[in-house]
Motif scaffolding. Structure first.
Motif, short mmCIF file in Angstrom:
data_model
loop_
_atom_site.label_atom_id
_atom_site.label_comp_id
_atom_site.label_asym_id
_atom_site.label_seq_id
_atom_site.Cartn_x
_atom_site.Cartn_y
_atom_site.Cartn_z
N CYS A 318 0.82 -1.22 0.00
CA CYS A 318 0.00 0.00 0.00
C CYS A 318 0.85 1.27 0.00
O CYS A 318 1.78 1.42 0.78
CB CYS A 318 -0.92 -0.01 1.22
SG CYS A 318 -1.87 1.50 1.41
N ILE A 319 0.51 2.20 -0.88
CA ILE A 319 1.21 3.49 -0.92
C ILE A 319 0.33 4.62 -0.36
O ILE A 319 0.60 5.79 -0.56
CB ILE A 319 1.71 3.83 -2.34
CG1 ILE A 319 0.57 3.83 -3.36
CG2 ILE A 319 2.82 2.88 -2.77
CD1 ILE A 319 0.97 4.33 -4.75
N ARG A 320 -0.73 4.23 0.36
CA ARG A 320 -1.57 5.19 1.09
C ARG A 320 -2.15 6.28 0.20
O ARG A 320 -2.10 7.47 0.55
CB ARG A 320 -0.77 5.86 2.22
CG ARG A 320 0.09 4.93 3.04
CD ARG A 320 -0.68 4.27 4.17
NE ARG A 320 0.26 3.58 5.05
CZ ARG A 320 0.50 2.27 5.00
NH1 ARG A 320 -0.12 1.49 4.13
NH2 ARG A 320 1.34 1.72 5.84
N CYS A 321 -2.67 5.88 -0.94
CA CYS A 321 -3.21 6.88 -1.87
C CYS A 321 -4.64 7.24 -1.53
O CYS A 321 -5.14 8.27 -1.93
CB CYS A 321 -3.13 6.35 -3.29
SG CYS A 321 -4.32 5.04 -3.62
N SER A 322 -5.35 6.33 -0.84
CA SER A 322 -6.75 6.49 -0.43
C SER A 322 -7.76 6.27 -1.55
O SER A 322 -8.95 6.50 -1.35
CB SER A 322 -7.00 7.82 0.28
OG SER A 322 -7.01 8.89 -0.64
N CYS A 324 -8.92 3.54 -2.57
CA CYS A 324 -9.87 2.49 -2.17
C CYS A 324 -10.96 3.04 -1.25
O CYS A 324 -12.09 2.57 -1.26
CB CYS A 324 -9.15 1.30 -1.54
SG CYS A 324 -8.17 1.67 -0.09
N ILE A 347 -8.46 -0.48 2.98
CA ILE A 347 -7.08 -0.82 3.37
C ILE A 347 -6.99 -0.99 4.89
O ILE A 347 -6.31 -1.89 5.38
CB ILE A 347 -6.05 0.21 2.83
CG1 ILE A 347 -4.62 -0.20 3.22
CG2 ILE A 347 -6.33 1.62 3.33
CD1 ILE A 347 -4.16 -1.54 2.71
N CYS A 380 -7.08 0.16 -6.82
CA CYS A 380 -5.76 0.18 -6.16
C CYS A 380 -4.61 0.25 -7.17
O CYS A 380 -4.48 -0.61 -8.03
CB CYS A 380 -5.60 -1.04 -5.27
SG CYS A 380 -4.00 -1.09 -4.45
N PRO A 381 -3.75 1.27 -7.06
CA PRO A 381 -2.68 1.45 -8.03
C PRO A 381 -1.55 0.42 -7.89
O PRO A 381 -0.69 0.35 -8.77
CB PRO A 381 -2.15 2.86 -7.72
CG PRO A 381 -2.47 3.08 -6.29
CD PRO A 381 -3.78 2.36 -6.06
N VAL A 382 -1.54 -0.33 -6.80
CA VAL A 382 -0.54 -1.40 -6.69
C VAL A 382 -1.22 -2.76 -6.64
O VAL A 382 -0.65 -3.76 -6.18
CB VAL A 382 0.40 -1.20 -5.48
CG1 VAL A 382 1.41 -0.10 -5.78
CG2 VAL A 382 -0.37 -0.87 -4.22
N ILE A 384 -3.54 -4.33 -4.97
CA ILE A 384 -3.77 -5.15 -3.78
C ILE A 384 -5.16 -5.77 -3.88
O ILE A 384 -6.14 -5.04 -4.05
CB ILE A 384 -3.66 -4.31 -2.49
CG1 ILE A 384 -2.26 -3.69 -2.38
CG2 ILE A 384 -3.96 -5.16 -1.25
CD1 ILE A 384 -2.09 -2.71 -1.22
S1 SF4 Z 1 -5.95 1.96 -3.12
FE1 SF4 Z 1 -4.29 0.51 -2.68
S2 SF4 Z 1 -2.48 1.80 -2.40
FE2 SF4 Z 1 -4.24 3.16 -2.29
S3 SF4 Z 1 -4.72 3.30 -0.07
FE3 SF4 Z 1 -5.99 1.67 -0.91
S4 SF4 Z 1 -4.78 -0.21 -0.64
FE4 SF4 Z 1 -3.37 1.52 -0.38
#
Ligand code: SF4
Lengths: 476, 232
Positions: A318-322, A324, A347, A380-382, A384
């Motif tokens: 997670c890169i904490r982009c929010s 999600c 997340i 989610c940009p990574v 997850i």
């Molecule tokens: S979308 Fe993915 S990267 Fe972004 S906050 Fe949620 S879990 Fe983390």
């Protein structure tokens, strides 16, 4: 000063209360929909988004697979560049280290850049108990702090407050912390921002010590990276003599080049911008420019335990982009506080019970704080797979419950969810059906675990189309 | 590694936090059903640039989209443009980083310009800079696709605080030599050993009901001058 998450009610109870708070819901709905729509446009601008997303995922997986090596490399590079590296097994240890580092400077006040890691460990509360005032300098964090409140969103922590509420908080509390709010303060955002500017500038110019987190750390070069909008980050990272950064050990990327992926993924996913207004990078200390002393506190606090779980460890990407949060129908209804930790939304539902374990009712209830609609995974940009981890954690909760006498809802939810997740076609159909049925059956999710979950709760609104539909329509 | 404040006494057998965290990681990543080899190799099949032509126009457009004020001129016109931008804001003093081309501030050197030039020096504190109205700087490079300017403390850019504390930042980009298309093109040109500031528009916040407000803490006005034409 600000409240604490400890001893909060479990998700269903808190969510139940939050869904009855009309103001909160109106604020949240407006916010999440605005960000969501803007984000879709920002992402659609890049035709290689899926390639970037897969690269982001792969880089993080590679990092996690060799985390020890990358941490050692980072430590060597930061030290070489004149920084000092500390290791903290848990929140207490991290708090102690930071406190002693601040004490050593002789200061009793610090300025802070918004940081999830320091919220996670309750640093501000710890420092307050030790007689050190920590001033949040991000506008939203300032609102939360002055209001003696808790953040409710990763990106826009004060999103649950409207302008009038913010003006009242400023009028009431600014004077206790420093420069009072100007006479006759109106509730226009420009006026409120100006009041914050004056209040905080006084602090920036005086501050000798700053505490921050970081969005990324580069193992190859020892570089830390902070992305922000307001310039408060630049102030904290540049003006004080001592900088202390508390960063989760999973925030590493192997190479400088890897940033090319995340500097494209993060701003667009987070604030829906091509690039955030300010990004600061620094490597150790630099003569005549920026802090003279730099301390990096590497934080475990449950991350190594999360790493041990093959399915659950992906939460560490997670890169904490929010992103999600903004697509989650449950978050939209329940608000961020219901999740009971620094990490709200989907997340939070998978990260918190892994970092903390499932010993409490709250942590056991988090894997059920989802309708499993899949929107979070798609956003989610990574990449997850949040639904996969939710289902996996539900299994763990059920296991745990069996040992302690079992729980009907959890067993039912588990069976339904497992079925949906192991039958992708059924899952997609159910998801589409849910969207089609939203006008007809507004109180129930007609499938899977969501059904069990909503049997005892009000149903959050579903997005007008599934992400898959949206993606197909916008990526032809 | 440096000692942490709570390190155990030297002859204690207890592991340090560092040793313990590293050991936990090794336990957590070894003996997995999914071995490290199966972790997806990082494939870099994303694009290195999304645009190839018209970079300067795109840069101007994206900067403006983020509410920077963009000005295009020739090399010969810079002194006039700088002087005009300062007087528009009523700026009376301007910070000058080391290595800024003398010519850029030519018009301000005349006494009748009424502007005090404040050369950067180690003695200049943040509080001193708080009393300075504006700063003029160059940059390391600019990224067209994102409308971003990167400063790396090189000549003509100064310390990070110089372009942060004064309320008005005028930044000059030499076109086309300092303009790249994309973030992937920018990374190899930048030295991670230097402190960097990436700027996309002036300071902004959307924290109050998501209404965008310019300038909470950084410079509230960002003027970007794109200079084109013969090098020199
Ligand atoms: S979308 Fe993915 S990267 Fe972004 S906050 Fe949620 S879990 Fe983390």
């Amino acid at each position: 000063m600000s409240g604490t998450y400890v001893g909060m009610p479990s998700f269903p109870d808190a969510a139940h209360r939050a869904t009855r708070d009309k103001q909160l819901r109106a604020n949240l709905t407006r916010a999440t929909h605005t960000i969501r729509d803007k984000r879709a446009r920002a992402v659609a601008e890049l035709e290689d988004w899926e390639g970037l997303r897969q690269a982001g995922k792969a880089i993080k997986d590679e990092t996690l697979a060799h985390l020890d090596d990358y941490l050692l490399q980072l430590e060597a590079k930061v030290t070489e560049a004149g920084g000092i590296v500390h290791w903290a097994r848990d929140a207490d240890e991290a708090n102690r280290i930071v406190t002693e580092l601040i004490r050593a400077t002789g200061q009793t006040e610090v300025v802070k850049v918004k940081s999830m890691a320091t919220q996670e460990i309750g640093l501000n509360e710890h420092l307050a108990a030790e007689g050190i005032s920590a001033y949040e300098t991000d506008l939203a964090e300032l609102i939360v702090q002055l209001g003696d409140d808790l953040p409710s969103h990763i990106l826009v922590p004060a999103i649950h407050k409207n302008r009038t509420e913010i003006r009242d908080i400023f009028n009431r509390a600014m004077g206790h912390w420093g420069r009072p709010a100007p006479e006759g303060l109106t509730d226009t955002p420009a006026d409120l921002a100006e009041a914050a500017r004056l209040h905080l500038r006084e602090k920036f110019l005086r501050a000798k010590v700053a505490v921050s987190g970081a969005n990324f750390m580069v193992a190859e070069t020892g570089t830390l990276v902070v992305l922000e909008s307001e310039g408060n980050g630049r102030m904290c990272l540049t003006l004080p003599e001592t900088l202390i950064s508390v960063v989760g050990i999973e925030k590493i990327v192997p190479t400088w080049r890897d940033l090319e992926v995340f500097l494209q993924l993060l701003p667009r996913s987070s604030t829906a911008e091509r690039m955030n207004p300010y990004t600061t990078t620094w490597t150790g200390v630099r003569d005549g420019d920026g802090p003279k002393q730099f301390h990096l506190v590497l934080l475990d606090n449950g991350r190594t335990q999360t790493l041990a779980d093959e399915v659950g460890r992906q939460a560490l990407r997670c890169i904490r982009c929010s992103a999600c949060l903004n697509v989650c129908p449950v978050y939209e209804r329940a608000g961020g506080h219901a999740y009971g930790s620094a990490y709200p939304g989907p997340i939070g539902a998978i990260l918190t019970p892994q970092l903390r374990g499932i010993a409490t009712d709250l942590d056991r209830s988090l894997p059920y704080a989802s309708s499993l609609c899949g929107a979070c995974f798609e956003a989610c940009p990574v990449a997850i797979d949040i639904p996969e981890v939710l289902v996996h954690l539900r299994a763990k909760v059920t296991e745990d419950a069996k040992e302690h006498g079992g729980h009907r809802l959890e067993r039912t939810a588990m069976r339904a969810a497992t079925y949906a997740m192991t039958h992708p076609a059924a899952y997609r159909t159910a998801e589409a059906a849910a969207v089609r049925a939203r006008k007809l059956i507004p109180k129930k999710v007609p499938f899977g675990a969501g059904k069990a979950w909503t049997e005892t709760r009000d149903l959050p609104e579903l997005p007008p189309q599934t992400f898959r539909q949206w993606w197909k329509e916008t990526h032809r | 590694m440096s000692p942490t404040p709570q390190s155990p006494p030297p002859n204690s057998a207890a592991p340090t936090a560092r040793e313990e965290i590293l050991a936990r990681i090794r336990r957590s990543t070894s003996g997995h059903a999914r071995p490290a080899a199966e972790v997806d190799a990082v494939s870099r099949d994303y694009l290195t640039a999304h645009v190839h032509d018209g970079l300067i126009d795109l840069l101007a457009e994206n900067l403006a989209d983020y509410r920077a004020k963009v000005h295009r001129c020739t090399r010969a016109e810079i002194p006039g443009v700088v002087a005009k931008l300062l007087s528009e804001q009523g700026d009376r003093s301007v910070a000058v980083p080391d290595g800024l081309p003398e010519a850029w501030l030519e018009e301000l050197r005349a006494p009748e310009a009424g502007v005090t030039l404040v050369p950067d020096s180690a003695a200049l504190t943040a509080t001193d800079l708080d009393a300075v109205d504006a700063v003029v700087s160059g940059c390391a490079l600019a990224i067209a696709e994102t409308g971003t300017i990167v400063l790396d403390a090189g000549p003509g850019q100064g310390r990070r605080m110089l372009t942060l504390v004064p309320d008005h930042h005028i930044c000059v980009v030499r076109c086309p030599e300092q303009v790249v298309a994309s973030v992937p093109q920018a990374m190899p040109l930048l030295d991670p050993g230097r402190p960097q500031t990436w700027i996309a528009g002036p300071s902004a916040t959307s924290d109050i009901e998501l209404d965008r407000v310019e300038g909470v803490h950084g410079p509230r006005r960002l003027d970007v001058i794109l200079i084109e034409g013969e090098a020199g």
